[in-house]
Design an enzyme around this catalytic site. Structure first.
Site, PDB file in Angstrom:
ATOM      1  N   GLU A 206       0.597  -1.110  -0.131  1.00 62.92           N
ATOM      2  CA  GLU A 206      -0.009  -0.043   0.017  1.00 62.92           C
ATOM      3  C   GLU A 206       0.993   1.513  -0.071  1.00 62.92           C
ATOM      4  O   GLU A 206       0.338   2.277   0.088  1.00 62.92           O
ATOM      5  CB  GLU A 206      -0.907   0.009   1.184  1.00 62.92           C
ATOM      6  CG  GLU A 206      -2.023  -1.048   1.041  1.00 62.92           C
ATOM      7  CD  GLU A 206      -3.116  -0.844   2.207  1.00 62.92           C
ATOM      8  OE1 GLU A 206      -3.090   0.182   3.020  1.00 62.92           O
ATOM      9  OE2 GLU A 206      -3.930  -2.026   2.193  1.00 62.92           O
ATOM     10  N   LYS A 338     -15.908  -1.112   3.612  1.00 65.77           N
ATOM     11  CA  LYS A 338     -15.213  -1.622   2.560  1.00 65.77           C
ATOM     12  C   LYS A 338     -16.698  -2.047   1.481  1.00 65.77           C
ATOM     13  O   LYS A 338     -17.038  -3.168   1.737  1.00 65.77           O
ATOM     14  CB  LYS A 338     -14.516  -2.699   2.578  1.00 65.77           C
ATOM     15  CG  LYS A 338     -13.263  -2.355   3.475  1.00 65.77           C
ATOM     16  CD  LYS A 338     -12.532  -3.492   3.972  1.00 65.77           C
ATOM     17  CE  LYS A 338     -11.063  -3.313   4.169  1.00 65.77           C
ATOM     18  NZ  LYS A 338     -10.259  -4.651   4.881  1.00 65.77           N
ATOM     19  N   SER A 368      -6.256  -3.410  -0.172  1.00 69.16           N
ATOM     20  CA  SER A 368      -4.587  -3.362  -0.629  1.00 69.16           C
ATOM     21  C   SER A 368      -4.397  -3.482  -1.776  1.00 69.16           C
ATOM     22  O   SER A 368      -3.360  -3.280  -2.464  1.00 69.16           O
ATOM     23  CB  SER A 368      -4.015  -4.587   0.327  1.00 69.16           C
ATOM     24  OG  SER A 368      -4.657  -5.851   0.196  1.00 69.16           O
ATOM     25  N   LYS A 389      -9.404   5.689   4.885  1.00 73.64           N
ATOM     26  CA  LYS A 389      -8.132   4.776   4.949  1.00 73.64           C
ATOM     27  C   LYS A 389      -7.988   4.232   3.548  1.00 73.64           C
ATOM     28  O   LYS A 389      -8.771   3.438   3.046  1.00 73.64           O
ATOM     29  CB  LYS A 389      -8.352   3.681   5.889  1.00 73.64           C
ATOM     30  CG  LYS A 389      -7.307   2.715   6.029  1.00 73.64           C
ATOM     31  CD  LYS A 389      -7.539   1.592   6.967  1.00 73.64           C
ATOM     32  CE  LYS A 389      -6.792   0.402   6.644  1.00 73.64           C
ATOM     33  NZ  LYS A 389      -6.981  -0.810   7.614  1.00 73.64           N
TER      34      LYS A 389
HETATM   35  C1  2PG Z   1      -7.359  -3.923   5.743  1.00 74.70           C
HETATM   36  C2  2PG Z   1      -7.210  -3.812   4.165  1.00 74.70           C
HETATM   37  C3  2PG Z   1      -6.531  -2.453   3.795  1.00 74.70           C
HETATM   38  P1  2PG Z   1      -7.064  -5.948   2.828  1.00 74.70           P
HETATM   39  O1  2PG Z   1      -7.042  -5.162   6.337  1.00 74.70           O
HETATM   40  O2  2PG Z   1      -7.957  -2.848   6.471  1.00 74.70           O
HETATM   41  O3  2PG Z   1      -5.307  -1.889   4.560  1.00 74.70           O
HETATM   42  O4  2PG Z   1      -6.281  -4.745   3.813  1.00 74.70           O
HETATM   43  O5  2PG Z   1      -7.544  -5.034   1.613  1.00 74.70           O
HETATM   44  O6  2PG Z   1      -5.675  -6.606   2.380  1.00 74.70           O
HETATM   45  O7  2PG Z   1      -7.907  -6.497   3.537  1.00 74.70           O
HETATM   46 MG    MG Z   2      -8.154  -4.175   8.404  1.00 75.01          MG
END
Ligand code: 2PG
Ligand code: MG
Length: 430
Positions: A206, A338, A368, A389
């Protein structure tokens, strides 16, 4: 048929920031407006997340998305054709019903979330307004406080250290642009410190500096030094935020900190984090314990929830039902949002609303595996999600989002003014 009626849905395979295939969807409306969006992809995923459809086989490590693209071009397009793109709720209902599975595994959350977001982009284009404006239902549109990675770790850095994200939040900044300025200085100072210590090894997934540390605590120590070297006051101006992503190294209440060479039970893990909270200027901790350790999360929240924000990512997976359950159990006091964990914008919105109903804070989050897509920034600004974030302040797929925030700031009624410190958990307790 009105100008905003969906005429066609086109799926295509594009590439993400890890060089992996992902799904882009373009929605065209009867009046000629078009919108497109790209699905992101996680590496540390909650086990209850909506599932991306991947082809398997040899190509691209089994991660190709031909079937998901075919679904967008075929079934999804046919089902959405004739729907009014302004009615996001209805479009998303059609998507959810068409898929018919609880985890979106039939058509693929990658195909669904890209379509859902593309519908919103197309509607905004038809109305000739920016996406944040289209998504804003009240005058609550505002830019969020950035949460920005300085050192990567965990699944995003070959598990070089156990903790996944060592981030900062410019809690004393008044404006979005100022928060980025301060963070850029911390990022630069951290790079200098790594170079001086002979520890420069490039960047993690990232964009954060590669975590060439002896221990998780060394990373925390270096982060404090970086804040100070940048001429900023820890706590008052810039504070630390961690994503422990504990599900990645914890199961059944046992936590194996490979890098620190120890195994802890749930209370031991809480104590370790409590010790860090006491010694370092930490204001937020995400996934301090595993997704299967709700009782541990509740005990951790009981012990530290007054002082720090405790964000549920893997445990809550952007689910309205899960945030309601978590609140009943007393686990966490904030949710990570998300869109691709849920599968559609409307389900993500429902999780945001549920969080507000139970008094939880919210953090909109990229994944990520990302692209130039900036939907997440518009969503945060339009809905008024107070934190955002998207990884570090380096790498194009990250800066695409921070830079979009700077553009949005110019158009917002309140400029880029950030939520007041007192509205956050760390501000509430002085
Ligand atoms: C998280 C994300 C972003 P990933 O865990 O919050 O950092 O990671 O997209 O790999 O789940
Ligand atoms: Mg996380």
């Amino acid at each position: 048929m009105s100008d905003t009626t969906i005429r066609s849905v086109t799926g295509r395979r594009v590439w993400d920031s890890r060089g992996r295939p992902t799904v882009e969807v373009e929605v065209a409306l009867a009046g000629g407006a078009r919108g497109r969006a790209i699905a992101p992809a996680g590496a540390s995923r909650g086990s209850a997340e909506a599932i991306d459809l991947r082809d398997g086989g040899d190509a691209f490590g089994g991660r190709d998305v031909a079937a998901a693209v075919t679904n967008a071009n075929g079934e999804i397009g046919a089902a959405l054709s004739g729907t009014d793109a302004i009615d996001q709720t209805e479009a998303d209902r059609i998507l959810v019903d068409l898929d018919g599975t609880a985890d979106k595994s039939r058509l693929g959350a990658n195909a669904l979330v890209a379509t859902s977001m593309a519908v919103a982009h197309a509607a905004a284009a038809a109305m000739r307004v920016p996406l944040w404006h289209h998504l804003a239902d009240t005058d609550g549109a505002a830019l969020p406080l950035p949460e920005i990675q300085i050192f990567g770790g965990g699944a995003h850095a070959a598990r070089r250290v156990d903790v996944q994200d060592f981030m900062v939040m410019a809690v004393g900044a008044v404006e979005f642009a100022e928060a980025l300025d301060w963070t850029a200085e911390v990022y630069r100072a951290a790079g200098e410190l790594m170079a001086e210590a002979g520890l420069s090894r490039g960047t993690a997934d990232e964009g954060g500096h590669w975590p060439e540390f002896e221990s998780n605590e060394d990373a925390l120590g270096m982060l404090v030094q970086a804040i100070e070297r940048a001429g900023l006051q820890p706590v008052e101006q810039v504070a630390i935020s961690l994503d422990v992503a504990a599900s990645e190294f914890g199961e059944n209440g046992r936590y194996r900190l490979a890098h620190d060479g120890r195994e802890l039970d749930s209370d031991g893990m809480s104590e370790l984090l409590g010790n860090w909270i006491g010694r370092f200027p930490i204001v937020s901790v995400e996934d301090p314990l595993g997704e299967d350790d709700i009782a541990g999360l509740a005990r951790f929240t009981q012990a530290y929830g007054e002082r720090v924000q405790i964000v549920g990512d893997d445990a809550l997976v952007t689910s309205a039902a899960r945030v309601t359950d978590a609140a009943q159990a007393g686990a966490c006091n904030a949710i990570l949002l998300k869109p691709n964990q849920a599968g559609t914008l409307s389900e993500c919105r429902a999780a945001f609303d549920a969080a507000r109903d139970v008094g939880y804070d919210s953090v909109a989050s990229a994944r990520s595996g990302e692209t130039e897509d900036t939907t997440i920034v518009h969503l945060a600004a339009g809905w008024g999600v107070p934190q955002l974030k998207v990884g570090s302040i380096a790498h194009g797929e990250r800066t695409a989002k921070w830079n979009e925030g700077l553009r949005i700031a110019e158009a917002l009624p309140n400029g880029g003014r950030l939520p007041h410190r007192s509205s956050f958990p760390w501000g509430k307790c002085g």
